[in-house]
Scaffold this active site. Structure first.
Site, PDB file in Angstrom:
ATOM      1  N   GLN A   1      35.477 -19.657  20.032  1.00  0.00           N
ATOM      2  CA  GLN A   1      34.968 -19.420  21.391  1.00  0.00           C
ATOM      3  C   GLN A   1      35.246 -17.999  21.869  1.00  0.00           C
ATOM      4  OE1 GLN A   1      33.199 -21.469  23.283  1.00  0.00           O
ATOM      5  NE2 GLN A   1      33.413 -23.370  22.160  1.00  0.00           N
TER       6      GLN A   1
ATOM      7  N   ALA B   1      33.068 -22.299  11.862  1.00  0.00           N
ATOM      8  CA  ALA B   1      34.486 -22.317  12.184  1.00  0.00           C
ATOM      9  C   ALA B   1      35.180 -23.565  11.643  1.00  0.00           C
ATOM     10  CB  ALA B   1      34.688 -22.218  13.687  1.00  0.00           C
ATOM     11  N   THR B   2      34.468 -24.674  11.535  1.00  0.00           N
ATOM     12  CA  THR B   2      35.080 -25.887  10.976  1.00  0.00           C
ATOM     13  C   THR B   2      35.557 -25.610   9.551  1.00  0.00           C
ATOM     14  OG1 THR B   2      33.661 -27.314  12.308  1.00  0.00           O
ATOM     15  CG2 THR B   2      34.672 -28.311  10.354  1.00  0.00           C
TER      16      THR B   2
ATOM     17  N   THR C   1      26.396 -19.366  -3.137  1.00  0.00           N
ATOM     18  CA  THR C   1      25.531 -18.218  -2.874  1.00  0.00           C
ATOM     19  C   THR C   1      25.551 -17.856  -1.395  1.00  0.00           C
ATOM     20  OG1 THR C   1      24.108 -18.885  -4.687  1.00  0.00           O
ATOM     21  CG2 THR C   1      23.147 -17.368  -3.079  1.00  0.00           C
TER      22      THR C   1
ATOM     23  N   ASN D   1      37.767 -24.595  23.909  1.00  0.00           N
ATOM     24  CA  ASN D   1      36.341 -24.910  24.023  1.00  0.00           C
ATOM     25  C   ASN D   1      36.018 -25.813  25.210  1.00  0.00           C
ATOM     26  OD1 ASN D   1      37.897 -26.483  21.954  1.00  0.00           O
ATOM     27  ND2 ASN D   1      36.191 -27.882  22.276  1.00  0.00           N
TER      28      ASN D   1
ATOM     29  N   CYS E   1      32.247 -32.322  21.273  1.00  0.00           N
ATOM     30  CA  CYS E   1      32.495 -32.740  19.894  1.00  0.00           C
ATOM     31  C   CYS E   1      32.976 -34.171  19.823  1.00  0.00           C
ATOM     32  CB  CYS E   1      33.501 -31.822  19.239  1.00  0.00           C
ATOM     33  SG  CYS E   1      32.917 -30.130  19.209  1.00  0.00           S
TER      34      CYS E   1
ATOM     35  N   ALA F   1      29.141 -18.099  14.372  1.00  0.00           N
ATOM     36  CA  ALA F   1      28.068 -17.300  14.978  1.00  0.00           C
ATOM     37  C   ALA F   1      27.385 -18.013  16.137  1.00  0.00           C
ATOM     38  CB  ALA F   1      27.017 -16.953  13.915  1.00  0.00           C
ATOM     39  N   HIS F   2      27.308 -19.352  16.079  1.00  0.00           N
ATOM     40  CA  HIS F   2      26.390 -20.031  16.999  1.00  0.00           C
ATOM     41  C   HIS F   2      26.903 -20.176  18.431  1.00  0.00           C
ATOM     42  CE1 HIS F   2      27.920 -24.300  17.247  1.00  0.00           C
ATOM     43  NE2 HIS F   2      28.555 -23.950  16.150  1.00  0.00           N
TER      44      HIS F   2
HETATM   45  C1  LIG Z   1      32.548 -24.891  18.010  1.00  0.00           C
HETATM   46  C2  LIG Z   1      33.978 -24.822  17.647  1.00  0.00           C
HETATM   47  C3  LIG Z   1      34.408 -25.090  16.343  1.00  0.00           C
HETATM   48  C4  LIG Z   1      33.446 -25.535  15.265  1.00  0.00           C
HETATM   49  O1  LIG Z   1      32.642 -24.485  14.854  1.00  0.00           O
HETATM   50  P1  LIG Z   1      31.391 -24.745  13.876  1.00  0.00           P
HETATM   51  O2  LIG Z   1      30.955 -23.376  13.523  1.00  0.00           O
HETATM   52  O3  LIG Z   1      30.401 -25.492  14.679  1.00  0.00           O
HETATM   53  O4  LIG Z   1      31.901 -25.492  12.699  1.00  0.00           O
HETATM   54  C5  LIG Z   1      35.731 -24.967  16.057  1.00  0.00           C
HETATM   55  N1  LIG Z   1      36.615 -24.590  16.998  1.00  0.00           N
HETATM   56  C6  LIG Z   1      36.254 -24.335  18.258  1.00  0.00           C
HETATM   57  C7  LIG Z   1      37.271 -23.903  19.242  1.00  0.00           C
HETATM   58  C8  LIG Z   1      34.923 -24.443  18.618  1.00  0.00           C
HETATM   59  O5  LIG Z   1      34.573 -24.194  19.873  1.00  0.00           O
END
Ligand SMILES: *Cc1c(COP(=O)(O)O)cnc(C)c1O
Length: 393
Positions: free
Chosen positions: A182, A74-75, A243, A154, A329, A203-204
């Site tokens: 989230q 997401a970053t 890739t 988050n 974070c 995904a995580h």
């Molecule tokens: C965890 C999070 C991110 C960052 O996501 P990554 O996949 O770890 O880069 C960005 N925005 C929110 C709201 C998050 O909770």
């Protein structure tokens, strides 16, 4: 394993579901091909897996497969959305609107653009964490090119009114981006009904692997122009070279598929566990629930405690549970959570806060154990320093 702390930090990350891992494994070894190698079976296998995953993710949010751009998380998706739009639309305008309670992966790209000469409006939030839609409308200007408002917070789990924001933006012909890191797999998301133009996923946070995510970018009515931030082999329609990470992509789709299939029952179960935890904690004097009481993720609880030292509280809890204080974070920097400050809390209340992210593998027994332990820890800390009283807010 059993004497390890009970994990309650699912807004930071989640374990990979065994079913997700099983789906991923063949793509590390047997089906290791490059999805761009279209001259042989190995490439075709990888390409087919990526195609299937892309279709599933697109369907989940009511998008088309061509609108999904895989990223490292997401970053990266937020950076591509915000910087990519800013670069593509800078002739049209240079004003961006976002919110004080956004994740740093939205705030920092916006601040970076500000350093390049873009103008930034940071909307405040109300004491429940929700934005005021009238303030959003008033903030829009003829040169506004992008509004970025997260789907689910988050830290406090608050769900912003996406459909209303989408309608306001569409009426004013301003692009609407939402960070749904989230929210994906936890609440229904529909880019058509909610008039979302760009949406970041990862995904995580839903029992998938780390290092994979995606950006949805609308291709019709309107077609979003994006300036790529990574140049190279022209993957992902030129929007994100590199890739494709087939095993992670397969795992991402599997994780979202499972989350959606189990969402109705899991929402009920998590809400019950959250309620159970709150029943324990609400016995404590001077405890505050942070964020809107119901318009929030089912698995999120965020509290602040008066008359307690936040660091001492966290230290006392660490042997028994894994929870976070403030934002995970920003937990390396000793600053009070910017989200809790935005709610209007004092620094003391912001420091003395706990974020719980209840997960798929937590049980009612664990919640009872955690609840009792926290109540006892707070009582003992207050007993040790009975005269230490902070001003009540
Ligand atoms: C965890 C999070 C991110 C960052 O996501 P990554 O996949 O770890 O880069 C960005 N925005 C929110 C709201 C998050 O909770």
């Amino acid at each position: 394993m059993s004497n390890r702390p009970i994990y309650l930090d699912c807004h930071a990350t989640t374990p990979v579901d065994e079913r997700v891992l099983a789906a991923m494994l063949p793509y590390f070894t047997e089906h290791f091909g490059n999805s761009s190698s279209l001259n042989h079976l190995y490439g075709w296998e990888a390409e087919a897996a990526v195609k299937q995953a892309r279709e599933l993710l697109a369907t989940t949010i009511h998008a088309t497969p061509e609108e999904v751009i895989f990223t490292s998380g997401a970053t990266e998706a937020n950076n591509l959305a915000i910087k990519g739009v800013a670069e593509a639309y800078c002739q049209k305008g240079r004003h961006i609107i976002t919110v004080q309670t956004e994740h740093s992966a939205v705030l920092d790209p916006c601040r970076y653009l500000q350093s390049l000469g873009f103008e930034l409006t940071l909307l405040p939030v109300q004491s429940d964490g929700l934005i005021d839609l009238t303030q959003l409308e008033q903030a829009l200007r003829p040169d506004t090119i992008l509004v970025s408002v997260m789907a689910a917070n988050n830290e406090i789990g608050v769900l912003q009114p996406l459909a209303e924001i989408g309608t306001i933006c569409r009426d004013r012909r301003v692009l609407f981006h939402t960070d749904a890191a989230q929210a994906i797999g936890k609440i229904p998301l529909d880019v058509e009904a909610m008039k979302i133009d760009l949406l970041s996923m990862t995904a995580h946070k839903v029992y998938g692997p780390k290092g994979i995510g995606a950006l949805y970018a609308r291709r019709r009515q309107p077609k979003v122009q994006l300036a790529p931030q990574l140049h190279g082999g022209g993957h992902e329609r030129g929007m994100r070279s590199g890739t494709l990470y087939t095993p992670q992509i397969v795992g991402f789709a599997k994780a979202v598929e499972i989350a959606l299939a189990e969402q109705p029952e899991e929402t009920v179960r998590l809400t019950q566990l959250r309620q159970q935890l709150w029943q324990h904690l609400s016995q404590v004097d001077g405890i505050h629930l942070n964020g809107h009481p119901t318009q929030r993720l089912p698995n999120n609880l965020n509290i602040s405690v008066e008359a307690i030292d936040g660091a001492a509280l966290l230290l006392g809890l660490q042997p028994v549970m894994a929870v976070s204080s403030g934002s995970a974070c920003s937990s390396t920097t000793i600053a009070p959570s910017h989200v809790l400050i935005a709610l209007g809390h004092s620094e003391q209340l912001a420091y003395a806060s706990l974020r719980f992210g209840i997960g798929r593998y937590n049980t009612a027994d664990e919640i009872d154990k955690v609840g009792q332990y926290i109540v006892a820890t707070i009582a003992s800390l207050r007993w040790q320093i009975p005269s230490r009283r902070y001003q009540t807010v």
